[in-house]
Design an enzyme around this catalytic site. Structure first.
Site, PDB file in Angstrom:
ATOM      1  N   HIS A  61       3.278   1.670  -8.526  1.00 35.83           N
ATOM      2  CA  HIS A  61       3.232   2.453  -9.758  1.00 35.83           C
ATOM      3  C   HIS A  61       3.122   1.504 -10.937  1.00 35.83           C
ATOM      4  CE1 HIS A  61       4.299   5.379 -12.848  1.00 35.83           C
ATOM      5  NE2 HIS A  61       3.994   6.281 -11.951  1.00 35.83           N
ATOM      6  N   ASP A  65       3.486  10.726  -5.108  1.00 32.12           N
ATOM      7  CA  ASP A  65       2.456  11.287  -4.213  1.00 32.12           C
ATOM      8  C   ASP A  65       2.715  11.027  -2.741  1.00 32.12           C
ATOM      9  OD1 ASP A  65       0.255  10.324  -6.788  1.00 32.12           O
ATOM     10  OD2 ASP A  65       0.726  12.383  -6.204  1.00 32.12           O
TER      11      ASP A  65
HETATM   12  C1  SDX Z   1       0.392   8.622 -10.144  1.00 28.76           C
HETATM   13  O1  SDX Z   1       1.083   6.493 -14.529  1.00 28.76           O
HETATM   14  C2  SDX Z   1       1.723   7.475 -14.034  1.00 28.76           C
HETATM   15  O2  SDX Z   1       2.786   7.858 -14.459  1.00 28.76           O
HETATM   16  C3  SDX Z   1       1.035   8.149 -12.848  1.00 28.76           C
HETATM   17  C4  SDX Z   1       1.825   9.209 -12.119  1.00 28.76           C
HETATM   18  C5  SDX Z   1       2.067  10.422 -12.982  1.00 28.76           C
HETATM   19  O3  SDX Z   1       3.050  11.138 -12.725  1.00 28.76           O
HETATM   20  O4  SDX Z   1       1.218  10.706 -13.865  1.00 28.76           O
HETATM   21  O5  SDX Z   1       3.077   8.678 -11.724  1.00 28.76           O
HETATM   22  C6  SDX Z   1       1.101   9.716 -10.882  1.00 28.76           C
HETATM   23  O6  SDX Z   1      -0.756   8.377 -10.408  1.00 28.76           O
HETATM   24  C7  SDX Z   1       1.165   7.811  -9.129  1.00 28.76           C
HETATM   25  C8  SDX Z   1       0.319   6.651  -8.509  1.00 28.76           C
HETATM   26  C9  SDX Z   1      -0.563   7.249  -7.399  1.00 28.76           C
HETATM   27  N1  SDX Z   1      -1.515   6.233  -6.912  1.00 28.76           N
HETATM   28  C10 SDX Z   1      -1.398   5.676  -5.678  1.00 28.76           C
HETATM   29  O7  SDX Z   1      -0.469   5.896  -4.910  1.00 28.76           O
HETATM   30  C11 SDX Z   1      -2.550   4.750  -5.311  1.00 28.76           C
HETATM   31  C12 SDX Z   1      -2.001   3.466  -4.671  1.00 28.76           C
HETATM   32  N2  SDX Z   1      -1.310   2.702  -5.739  1.00 28.76           N
HETATM   33  C13 SDX Z   1      -2.072   1.687  -6.403  1.00 28.76           C
HETATM   34  O8  SDX Z   1      -3.429   1.812  -6.462  1.00 28.76           O
HETATM   35  C14 SDX Z   1      -1.361   1.083  -7.625  1.00 28.76           C
HETATM   36  O9  SDX Z   1      -0.080   0.830  -7.247  1.00 28.76           O
HETATM   37  C15 SDX Z   1      -1.378   1.862  -8.929  1.00 28.76           C
HETATM   38  C16 SDX Z   1      -2.751   2.256  -9.332  1.00 28.76           C
HETATM   39  C17 SDX Z   1      -0.531   3.077  -8.836  1.00 28.76           C
HETATM   40  C18 SDX Z   1      -0.783   0.951 -10.010  1.00 28.76           C
HETATM   41  O10 SDX Z   1      -1.658  -0.088 -10.172  1.00 28.76           O
HETATM   42  P1  SDX Z   1      -1.365  -1.279 -11.231  1.00 28.76           P
HETATM   43  O11 SDX Z   1      -0.171  -0.988 -12.054  1.00 28.76           O
HETATM   44  O12 SDX Z   1      -2.653  -1.536 -11.956  1.00 28.76           O
HETATM   45  O13 SDX Z   1      -0.952  -2.470 -10.324  1.00 28.76           O
HETATM   46  P2  SDX Z   1      -1.962  -3.469  -9.688  1.00 28.76           P
HETATM   47  O14 SDX Z   1      -3.130  -2.730  -9.119  1.00 28.76           O
HETATM   48  O15 SDX Z   1      -2.210  -4.546 -10.688  1.00 28.76           O
HETATM   49  O16 SDX Z   1      -1.097  -4.053  -8.448  1.00 28.76           O
HETATM   50  C19 SDX Z   1      -0.222  -5.150  -8.621  1.00 28.76           C
HETATM   51  C20 SDX Z   1      -0.220  -5.844  -7.261  1.00 28.76           C
HETATM   52  C21 SDX Z   1      -1.629  -6.231  -6.793  1.00 28.76           C
HETATM   53  O17 SDX Z   1      -1.483  -7.336  -5.906  1.00 28.76           O
HETATM   54  P3  SDX Z   1      -1.721  -8.862  -6.527  1.00 28.76           P
HETATM   55  O18 SDX Z   1      -3.068  -8.831  -7.232  1.00 28.76           O
HETATM   56  O19 SDX Z   1      -0.566  -9.073  -7.475  1.00 28.76           O
HETATM   57  O20 SDX Z   1      -1.708  -9.752  -5.317  1.00 28.76           O
HETATM   58  O21 SDX Z   1       0.271  -4.944  -6.246  1.00 28.76           O
HETATM   59  C22 SDX Z   1      -0.752  -4.678  -5.299  1.00 28.76           C
HETATM   60  C23 SDX Z   1      -2.066  -5.062  -5.944  1.00 28.76           C
HETATM   61  O22 SDX Z   1      -3.028  -5.418  -4.969  1.00 28.76           O
HETATM   62  N3  SDX Z   1      -0.703  -3.244  -4.996  1.00 28.76           N
HETATM   63  C24 SDX Z   1      -0.842  -2.711  -3.791  1.00 28.76           C
HETATM   64  C25 SDX Z   1      -0.659  -1.330  -3.968  1.00 28.76           C
HETATM   65  N4  SDX Z   1      -0.406  -1.064  -5.264  1.00 28.76           N
HETATM   66  C26 SDX Z   1      -0.439  -2.257  -5.903  1.00 28.76           C
HETATM   67  N5  SDX Z   1      -1.127  -3.258  -2.594  1.00 28.76           N
HETATM   68  C27 SDX Z   1      -1.209  -2.401  -1.544  1.00 28.76           C
HETATM   69  N6  SDX Z   1      -1.026  -1.056  -1.628  1.00 28.76           N
HETATM   70  C28 SDX Z   1      -0.752  -0.496  -2.831  1.00 28.76           C
HETATM   71  N7  SDX Z   1      -0.574   0.829  -2.933  1.00 28.76           N
END
Ligand code: SDX
Length: 427
Positions: free
Chosen positions: A306, A363
């Site tokens: 998140h 989710d």
């Molecule tokens: C919602 O914003 C809100 O409030 C949203 C929400 C709402 O109520 O409106 O809460 C609802 O959208 C919840 C999120 C649902 N999405 C998912 O579950 C999709 C999977 N999650 C990711 O795609 C990710 O965690 C995000 C999009 C939710 C957040 O992305 P960020 O904040 O941009 O973080 P990032 O992509 O920069 O990740 C940081 C690190 C990275 O690794 P490094 O580059 O540091 O090595 O964490 C890793 C990412 O690769 N990472 C994951 C991951 N999520 C982040 N690795 C594997 N699986 C994951 N799910």
């Protein structure tokens, strides 16, 4: 806390005011930055950038706190119902009994959708994704309600709120009915808001829908948990579209489109599809955790991570418990719930997830409950939108009442500098 922040550029110092919110969040007010320094800030994804001040929702990602208008999500989920929370988010206070009854009755005044809307939905193929149909139908409501709402006129704004809450719910169910080749149902003003969702989804002309109070109560709680979440992607979309003074339906339609993305609200559908894939491939959870960690693999653990919560998403904690309760109550033994629990356990013990503070989000478990209720996976994000609707309305109303300027971010240009036109023969 000092009252100003100092920025030094090329030996020259600039002072900017510091503002502190009611929950001690600190921000540097940079409204004069460019005129004073010639510089702008840049922050892809706005990870460190606040777009507004807001009195609606507070969340603390480190502590896993979520409150609507100061009330904890835990208390609201346990003690309130969805329309009560909708009223709280939109009008700022929990409604008195008479206010809530009036709100529900005023919503009922708008539950008929113009029959010509059926011509629009008929234009979609049955295979169209419900979120795409919902975005289109929401925008189309403007055609039947062309007078833009003046948010400063309290009665106009109240009527627009009731109209939006009513018609959005009806057309949301139509997206499913269309995909199934079923007749489109009407709202029944003798029944409750959440009951009507299930009835309009599943009632067929040949027999009345059989209500299960456990299902209605669980769905009511899920809608509350999804109702607002400060400046998330879709809410920021609603605010920026509304900042051009586009109408409420047009702004909500844009929010639906933003929510559809698998990184945002579309994740609840993606989680179920991921769990089904793991189940169909023998349930090897460890393999998928490895895939999620592999930088060369685009696979992510959907429902994990998140932008703000670097601790448990408090909603996920409540939904996880609700998943147990609802499946027990319905006598559903879903192997995907076991896979989800194991996936969570393996991930939370893994250094990759621990060091990145990746926890289950809202989710991760919600789809398990929707599936147990008989909701098709393609409709999961539509349910997220129904829950989020009062939050979108509340945030749009606050943005307009605060007289916020049109949203128009700047950029840093990194393309070609000036160059002469190249004649075709010389290209
Ligand atoms: C919602 O914003 C809100 O409030 C949203 C929400 C709402 O109520 O409106 O809460 C609802 O959208 C919840 C999120 C649902 N999405 C998912 O579950 C999709 C999977 N999650 C990711 O795609 C990710 O965690 C995000 C999009 C939710 C957040 O992305 P960020 O904040 O941009 O973080 P990032 O992509 O920069 O990740 C940081 C690190 C990275 O690794 P490094 O580059 O540091 O090595 O964490 C890793 C990412 O690769 N990472 C994951 C991951 N999520 C982040 N690795 C594997 N699986 C994951 N799910």
């Amino acid at each position: 806390m000092s009252k100003t922040a100092t920025l030094e550029i090329d030996g020259k110092k600039y002072e900017f005011p510091i503002i502190v919110g009611t929950e001690n969040e600190v921000a540097i007010e940079i409204g004069t930055l460019r005129s004073a320094t010639g510089a702008i800030t840049i922050d892809p994804g706005y990870k460190n950038t606040g777009s507004c001040k807001s009195e609606i929702t507070f969340l603390d990602g480190e502590e896993g706190i979520l409150r609507y208008r100061g009330y904890s999500i835990e208390e609201l989920a346990e003690k309130a119902d969805f329309l009560e929370v909708s009223y709280l988010l939109i009008f700022g206070e929990l409604p008195k009994k008479a206010e809530l009854e009036k709100f529900e009755n005023d919503i009922r005044k708008h539950t008929l959708v113009n029959e010509e809307m059926k011509n629009i939905i008929d234009g979609f193929p049955k295979t169209a994704h419900p979120m795409g149909v919902l975005a289109a139908l929401t925008s189309a409501l403007t055609a039947f309600n062309p007078k833009p709402v003046n948010p400063n006129n309290e009665k106009e704004m109240y009527d627009a709120v009731c109209k939006t809450m009513a018609k959005f719910l009806v057309i949301a169910t139509w997206t499913y009915r269309k995909s199934m080749g079923l007749p489109l149902n009407y709202y029944d003003n003798t029944k409750g808001y959440v009951e009507n969702f299930m009835r309009m989804m599943f009632e067929v002309p040949t027999q009345p829908y059989k209500f299960d109070k456990k299902v209605i109560d669980a769905l009511d709680k899920l809608f509350i948990l999804h109702a607002d979440h400060e400046q998330n992607c879709s809410t920021s979309t609603v605010r920026i579209v509304g900042s051009s003074h586009a109408g409420l339906f047009a702004s909500i339609s844009a929010g639906v489109s933003a929510l559809w993305g698998p990184l945002h609200g579309g994740a609840n559908q993606a989680v179920l599809e991921m769990l089904e894939e793991i189940h169909n491939n023998g349930g090897d959870v460890a393999k998928y955790v490895l895939k999620a960690k592999d930088k060369d693999d685009s696979f992510r653990l959907m429902g994990f991570g998140h932008r703000v919560y670097k601790n448990f998403d408090p909603r996920a904690t409540i939904i996880k418990q609700a998943a147990n309760d609802v499946l027990d109550a319905l006598g559903v033994d879903d192997p995907l719930l076991d896979i989800a629990r194991e996936l969570e356990k393996v991930a939370l013990e893994d250094e990759y997830f621990k060091t990145r503070n990746l926890y289950p989000n809202v989710d991760f478990y919600s789809g398990i409950i929707y599936r147990a209720m008989g909701i098709p996976v393609g409709m999961f994000t539509v349910l997220f939108a129904i829950g989020r609707l009062p939050g979108w309305i509340a945030q749009w109303k606050e943005m307009r009442l605060n007289g916020e300027p049109i949203g128009r971010p700047r950029q840093v240009y990194t393309g070609h500098t000036l160059r002469p036109f190249t004649e075709e023969k010389n290209r």
